[in-house]
Design an enzyme around this catalytic site. Structure first.
Site, short mmCIF file in Angstrom:
data_model
loop_
_atom_site.label_atom_id
_atom_site.label_comp_id
_atom_site.label_asym_id
_atom_site.label_seq_id
_atom_site.Cartn_x
_atom_site.Cartn_y
_atom_site.Cartn_z
CG HIS A 168 -29.77 68.87 87.50
ND1 HIS A 168 -29.11 70.34 87.68
CD2 HIS A 168 -29.78 68.71 86.58
CE1 HIS A 168 -29.45 70.88 86.49
NE2 HIS A 168 -30.28 69.48 85.47
CB CYS A 169 -34.52 67.14 89.52
SG CYS A 169 -35.95 66.69 89.01
N PRO A 170 -33.39 66.98 86.08
CG PRO A 170 -33.65 65.30 84.80
CD PRO A 170 -33.45 65.47 85.88
N GLY A 173 -36.28 71.13 85.40
CA GLY A 173 -35.28 72.45 84.65
C GLY A 173 -33.83 72.74 86.18
CG ASN A 174 -33.06 75.38 88.94
OD1 ASN A 174 -32.06 75.51 89.10
ND2 ASN A 174 -33.64 76.24 89.91
#
Length: 386
Positions: A168-170, A173-174
């Site tokens: 999960h890559c902040p 944002g997804n």
């Protein structure tokens, strides 16, 4: 008179999907709920490129080549397109089991494991699956009530099982999974090239200016549109942003290039799935760097299984005022009606009820009805209505 009409309210499936995602544009855009760092990513990219195009590019296009701003614009547009494609798409979310499916899976597990005595821990819910002569374990997800496919994992932030889950890559944002990993890789690759490009030509800009007017005068120079602001402050700001971005983005690009060459995910690398004590070989690797890269970056992109814009219909009953259509052989009802005759207009809209056969001599001109008795329309009225 009032008539009850059943209207169908259109509800899209994305409005009822579980998990912690946000949807925009009628379900076409799908993102995680935590989008603050994504907005910071947009601000850094747009701000740095805006300063570069506004000040340094004009001077470099005249002094060196007009191709410099053109190539920078191509890199910028490509990086933004891949970023938005990564952020706004379905990463490969697996739908949760329906209640009937979950009950069937529970029955299947109980039949396999048998009844567990009270106080004892039940055995792990695992299925063995063979891929390229290698045993792969399928784990049961207690949230989604399914046995996850190979390489899938449950994201604790989005609360969904994602197929070929990477991480999960902040910053985007997804989640990054099977359906958007190639766009994520192309984004960090193009962003690395754009960062190196801007960083290099910022230094070239300062060097060319220093040769003409001296280094100190270059630092004191102010742009015409902002006389109170030193041009060196803007250039140094761009250089600092690019310098710190280089260490993270370029390093991240190199790491994912290594993973693509091995056909491996970040989740598998962190857990040590194929490099642990057992030294189990990766069953998904082709043993060839070119084949692995082609499969990950150029393979067919599976469609989304969520059907976010599918339609769920819910009926709503509403009352409408209006007169009923009558056939030529139907007589007007009397002015005063009994309590059972108030539904006459509604009964004419319902399917025709066949009346018992009567001869011409037995059929009266107007049949009297008792209160509460439904009227029977004539055959001519039924044909006129249909």
């Amino acid at each position: 008179m009032s008539v009850m009409v059943a209207r169908k309210k259109v509800v899209r499936k994305w409005e009822k999907l579980p998990g912690r995602n946000t949807f925009c544009c009628d379900g076409r855009i799908m993102m995680a709920r935590q989008k603050g760092i994504f907005y910071l990513t947009l601000f850094l990219i747009l701000g740095t490129c805006a300063l570069f195009f506004a000040f340094e590019c004009r001077y470099l296009a005249v002094q060196l080549s007009p191709a410099i701003p053109v190539f920078a614009a191509v890199l910028f547009l490509f990086a933004m397109a891949t970023l938005l494609r990564t952020s706004f798409s379905d990463p490969g979310v697996i739908p949760r089991a329906l209640p009937d499916e979950a009950a069937f899976i529970e029955m299947e597990i109980e039949a396999t494991n048998g009844t567990v005595p009270q106080g004892q821990r039940p055995p792990p819910r695992i299925k063995n699956f063979q891929i390229n002569n290698q045993i792969v374990k399928l784990k049961y997800c207690y949230t989604c009530k399914i046995f996850r496919p190979p390489r899938a994992s449950h994201c604790s932030i989005c609360d969904n099982c994602v197929e070929r889950f990477d991480h999960h890559c902040p910053w985007v944002g997804n989640c990054v999974g099977k359906r958007n990993y190639r766009y994520f890789y192309l984004f960090i690759l193009s962003l690395s090239l754009l960062t190196i490009y801007i960083f290099t030509f910022n230094i070239v800009y300062v060097a060319l200016k220093s040769l003409k007017i001296g280094f100190l005068n270059t630092l004191k120079e102010t742009p015409g549109t902002y006389p109170s602001m030193s041009l060196a402050v803007l250039t140094v700001l761009e250089v600092l942003i690019c310098f710190f971005t280089l260490w993270s983005v370029v390093g991240l690009t190199g790491f994912h290039t290594f993973l693509v060459a091995l056909n491996q995910t970040t989740n598998e690398d962190i857990k040590g799935s194929w490099t642990g004590k057992n030294r189990v070989q990766n069953p998904y690797s082709h043993g060839n760097i070119v084949k692995n890269c082609c499969e990950v970056l150029c393979g067919p992109l599976p469609p989304s299984v969520l059907d976010r814009r599918g339609i769920l219909q819910q009926e709503e009953s509403t009352a409408q005022e209006g007169s009923c259509l009558r056939g030529p052989g139907t007589q007007e009802p009397p002015a005063t009606q009994g309590p059972g005759q108030a539904q006459e207009g509604h009964s004419l809209l319902s399917p025709q009820v066949p009346a018992p056969s009567m001869s011409d001599t037995e059929m009266p001109e107007e049949k009297q009805r008792t209160p509460g008795e439904l009227p029977v329309p004539s055959p001519d009225a039924g044909r006129a209505e249909h």
